[in-house]
Design a protein around this motif. Structure first.
Motif, short mmCIF file in Angstrom:
data_model
loop_
_atom_site.label_atom_id
_atom_site.label_comp_id
_atom_site.label_asym_id
_atom_site.label_seq_id
_atom_site.Cartn_x
_atom_site.Cartn_y
_atom_site.Cartn_z
N PRO A 145 33.34 34.71 -33.21
CA PRO A 145 33.15 36.01 -32.56
C PRO A 145 32.90 37.13 -33.58
CG PRO A 145 34.99 34.84 -31.56
CD PRO A 145 34.55 34.02 -32.74
N GLU A 146 32.06 38.07 -33.20
CA GLU A 146 31.71 39.26 -33.99
C GLU A 146 30.93 38.92 -35.26
OE1 GLU A 146 34.88 42.67 -33.36
OE2 GLU A 146 35.94 40.81 -33.91
N SER A 147 30.25 37.76 -35.27
CA SER A 147 29.51 37.38 -36.48
C SER A 147 28.03 37.17 -36.21
CB SER A 147 30.10 36.10 -37.06
OG SER A 147 29.77 35.00 -36.23
N ILE A 148 27.28 37.04 -37.32
CA ILE A 148 25.85 36.72 -37.26
C ILE A 148 25.66 35.50 -38.16
CG2 ILE A 148 23.49 37.51 -37.72
CD1 ILE A 148 24.74 40.45 -37.70
N TYR A 149 25.21 34.39 -37.56
CA TYR A 149 24.91 33.16 -38.32
C TYR A 149 23.40 32.97 -38.35
CZ TYR A 149 29.75 31.33 -38.42
OH TYR A 149 31.10 31.14 -38.66
N LEU A 150 22.89 32.42 -39.44
CA LEU A 150 21.46 32.22 -39.54
C LEU A 150 21.10 30.92 -40.24
CD1 LEU A 150 20.45 34.21 -42.60
CD2 LEU A 150 22.14 35.31 -41.13
N SER A 151 19.91 30.42 -39.93
CA SER A 151 19.44 29.18 -40.53
C SER A 151 19.02 29.44 -41.97
CB SER A 151 18.25 28.64 -39.74
OG SER A 151 17.18 29.56 -39.79
N GLU A 152 18.87 28.37 -42.73
CA GLU A 152 18.48 28.50 -44.14
C GLU A 152 17.09 29.12 -44.27
OE1 GLU A 152 19.29 26.16 -48.17
OE2 GLU A 152 18.50 24.88 -46.58
N ILE A 208 30.62 39.64 -29.41
CA ILE A 208 29.49 38.72 -29.26
C ILE A 208 29.26 37.90 -30.53
CG2 ILE A 208 28.36 40.25 -27.58
CD1 ILE A 208 26.18 40.68 -29.80
N ARG A 209 28.57 36.78 -30.32
CA ARG A 209 28.13 35.91 -31.43
C ARG A 209 26.61 35.97 -31.44
NH1 ARG A 209 32.42 31.97 -29.61
NH2 ARG A 209 31.53 31.83 -27.55
N GLN A 242 24.06 30.04 -32.69
CA GLN A 242 24.93 31.02 -32.03
C GLN A 242 26.20 30.36 -31.50
OE1 GLN A 242 26.71 31.81 -28.56
NE2 GLN A 242 24.65 31.12 -28.06
N GLU A 243 26.07 29.18 -30.91
CA GLU A 243 27.24 28.49 -30.34
C GLU A 243 28.28 28.13 -31.39
OE1 GLU A 243 24.84 26.42 -26.59
OE2 GLU A 243 25.41 25.19 -28.30
N ASN A 244 27.83 27.96 -32.64
CA ASN A 244 28.74 27.61 -33.74
C ASN A 244 29.34 28.84 -34.42
OD1 ASN A 244 28.79 24.51 -34.54
ND2 ASN A 244 26.76 24.98 -33.71
N ALA A 245 28.79 30.01 -34.11
CA ALA A 245 29.25 31.23 -34.77
C ALA A 245 30.63 31.67 -34.26
CB ALA A 245 28.23 32.35 -34.53
N ILE A 293 13.88 28.21 -30.44
CA ILE A 293 14.79 28.86 -29.49
C ILE A 293 16.06 28.04 -29.33
CG2 ILE A 293 15.04 29.52 -27.05
CD1 ILE A 293 11.82 30.00 -27.42
N ASN A 294 15.90 26.72 -29.19
CA ASN A 294 17.07 25.84 -29.07
C ASN A 294 17.95 25.93 -30.31
OD1 ASN A 294 15.99 24.95 -26.65
ND2 ASN A 294 14.96 23.22 -27.60
#
Length: 198
Positions: free
Chosen positions: A155-162, A122-123, A150-153, A143-144
C-alpha cells in the motif's frame, strides 16, 4: 431456379468471405503503440464497502477525481476504470512516473486528517510495452504485466518493471530500490521489480 439458388449461395458466401477478409485486414492493421502503462488499485476496497458503503463511495469519488485529474495533468490518457482500479497510458515514461508520484503525494495529504478507517491508500504498477488499440481499448501483455506488478505492490507504493526503470533512470531525481525477481501470475518469465523510494 436451381441455378439461381446456386448463384444466391455463391453471393452469400462471397459476402461472408469479404467480411472475414475485412476483419483479418483490420486485425493486421490495428494500431500498435509502445506506451508506458499505469495500473492502480485501492487497498481494501471490498472490505471498506462492506463496513461503510456510503462513506466508501464518497471516498471513491475523491479517489477517481485525484487520479483522473493527475493523468490529464501529466498528459496521460485514462483507458479504463474498473470499480476502484485505474488503467492509464502515457507516451512518456517520465510523465507516467511523475504522475504516479503526484497521485501518491495527493493521497498522503488527503489521509493526513483522516482516521485509519477513512484513509484511501492505493498501489500502483508501471510497465512499458507494445500495446494494440482495438475498439477504443488497449490490449496486450503490457497491461497484464502492469496489473500484476500493482498486485504485488505494498500500500502507498509505486512498483515498476525493469524496462520502465531503465527508461527513466538518469532522467529523474527519483530514487529506486531493486526488489529482485518476482513471479507474476500468468506471466511466464520472472521479472525484476523496482520500487520508488523517494
Amino acid at each position: 431456379s436451381e441455378h439461381k439458388n446456386n448463384l444466391n449461395v455463391i453471393a452469400e458466401n462471397k459476402t461472408v468471405l469479404d467480411k472475414t477478409l475485412l476483419q483479418t485486414d483490420n486485425i493486421e492493421n490495428l494500431q500498435r503503440h509502445l506506451l508506458a502503462v499505469m495500473f492502480s488499485d485501492m487497498v481494501g476496497y471490498s472490505k471498506k464497502m462492506n463496513e461503510d458503503e456510503k462513506l466508501t463511495l464518497v471516498h471513491l469519488k475523491a479517489h477517481d477525481q485525484i487520479i483522473a485529474n493527475a493523468v490529464v495533468k501529466f498528459k496521460g490518457k485514462v483507458i479504463e476504470i474498473t470499480g476502484d482500479g485505474f488503467l492509464a497510458s502515457f507516451e512518456s515514461a517520465t510523465n507516467a512516473l511523475n504522475c504516479c508520484k503526484n497521485i501518491q503525494e495527493q493521497f498522503k495529504t488527503f489521509n493526513t486528517s483522516k482516521s485509519e478507517q477513512e484513509t484511501v491508500k492505493i498501489r500502483i504498477g508501471l510497465h512499458i510495452g507494445d500495446v494494440v488499440e482495438f475498439e477504443g481499448k488497449l490490449k496486450g501483455d503490457a497491461i497484464n504485466i502492469a496489473k500484476r506488478i500493482q498486485e504485488n505492490a505494498v500500500p502507498e507504493s509505486i512498483y515498476l518493471s525493469e524496462i520502465f526503470y531503465l527508461t527513466v533512470k538518469g532522467k529523474t531525481e527519483t530514487e529506486f530500490k531493486n526488489l529482485g525477481e518476482f513471479s507474476l501470475k500468468n506471466i511466464k518469465e520472472q521479472m525484476n521489480i523496482y520500487k520508488v523510494v523517494s
